[in-house]
Design an enzyme around this catalytic site. Structure first.
Site: not given
Ligand code: SF4
Length: 368
Positions: A41, A85, A121, A139
């Site tokens: 997640e 990232g 979320y 989301d």
């Protein structure tokens, strides 16, 4: 006419019937436990499934449990996260692993939400998938499919709208919490696609969906106007000396704590010559950009004090973050001495041990 709750109830049943036969075979859907769900997640936050697929398995091979991750060095964790990232997530994941290791697995949504890097979320997704709790995860994807299902024209960027949809989902949340949560994600990712291009003929809700029945799928979701990204200019130096390359640790701002090629905000420089290409830049004195590099770099730049500074190649690149865009001009330059302000390492050492963010990918290509 059906109420919204009745539509959502019917949609939940249809989704649970559809999902098992249509789910993608993704690595994080096998052998799940709290820790592996947490890893997947956090990796999936703002990152494409395809990119995560490549890194998730390798990450778990290196850190198969919260204990291994909790006890690893920060550099090891950053290296394993390389290419994904948004590196703050890697630090948060390690912090969360330390909490799990020290305190055990939380059992409630509130306990999950307390873990580093976990917002509403993610707490909903982990609670539904790993703990079997009826806690919705809402989301942008879920808001898109629900506003289409109900033909709801509310502005989805408004936190109050998200809260309202969370409560509506909570009312109809079925016992199969993991399948329902993942089914919503799957429908948003593979069928009810963004940008007005939903594949309604394949959708389990196509007899129920108000937007589809009125032919107005493209009207939803309604969004507030986007803020423009801030543009930052950056001058990047890939310095090489005796087969090694200069790196330094980024002290602050975006990508803080990661390894990078020396760079700076450039001094004022003439705009690029119309029609100039990367190749033009590499050819040196004939191009204004490249001459800007050579003149400025030695007296004001990061190559200060480096005897024999000689540009071998130059090019432009850009990298887009969520709110910022980097417009970069970079050069590969040979220097005669290793500047002690930097760490000097071989290409192989960079590949093996140093996490250089993908923002610098265009310039990493010079390192071999
Ligand atoms: S019917 Fe079309 S618009 Fe409606 S939820 Fe399904 S894919 Fe989305």
């Amino acid at each position: 006419m059906q109420t919204e709750t009745e539509i959502l109830q019917a949609a939940a049943g249809m989704l649970l019937a559809w999902y098992p036969a249509h789910r993608r075979d993704l690595p994080w859907r096998q052998n799940r436990n709290f820790y592996t769900v947490l890893v997947s997640e956090l990796m999936l936050q703002q990152t494409r499934v395809e990119a995560v697929k490549e890194r998730y398995v390798a990450f778990l091979e290196k850190f198969p449990t919260e204990e291994e991750l909790a006890l690893a060095s920060e550099d090891e964790v950053m290296k394993a996260w390389e290419g994904l990232g948004y590196y703050t997530r890697a630090r948060n994941l390690q912090k969360a692993a330390k909490t799990l290791f020290a305190e055990g697995t939380p059992r409630t949504w509130v306990g999950v939400k307390r873990l580093a890097g976990v917002g509403d979320y993610t707490a909903g997704a982990i609670s539904s998938i790993a703990l079997g709790l009826k806690e919705p995860a809402v989301d942008g994807n879920v808001l898109r499919i629900l506003t289409r299902l109900l033909a709801d024209g509310s502005v989805v960027d408004d936190p109050a709208v998200k809260k309202r949809f969370t409560e509506m989902l909570r009312e109809v949340y079925p016992d199969e919490t993991a399948d329902f949560c993942e089914g919503l994600m799957e429908l948003g990712a593979t069928v009810c696609l963004p940008n007005g291009a939903p594949l309604c003929d394949r959708c389990p809700w196509n007899t129920l969906c108000r937007a589809h029945l009125s032919g107005e799928e493209a009207r939803y979701p309604v969004r507030a106007q986007k803020r423009a990204r801030r543009v930052e200019n950056l001058e990047v130096f890939v310095l090489t000396c005796n087969g090694k390359y200069a790196l330094r640790k980024r002290a602050d701002g975006l990508l803080k704590g990661l390894w990078e090629f020396p760079n700076r905000t450039p001094p004022p420089c003439p705009p690029p010559t119309e029609g100039a290409s990367d190749r033009d830049l590499a050819e040196g004195a004939s191009d204004e950009d490249s001459s800007c590099f050579t003149e400025e770099a030695s007296d004001r730049g990061l190559a200060e004090g480096s005897a024999g500074f000689r540009i071998l190649a130059a090019k432009r690149a850009k990298h887009v973050f969520t709110h910022v865009e980097w417009q970069m001009i970079g050069c590969l330059a040979e220097v005669a001495e290793e500047d002690p302000r930097f760490v000097w390492v071989t290409a192989e050492e960079i590949r093996r041990e140093y996490a250089v963010p993908s923002a610098f990918k265009a310039f990493s290509q010079w390192v071999h």
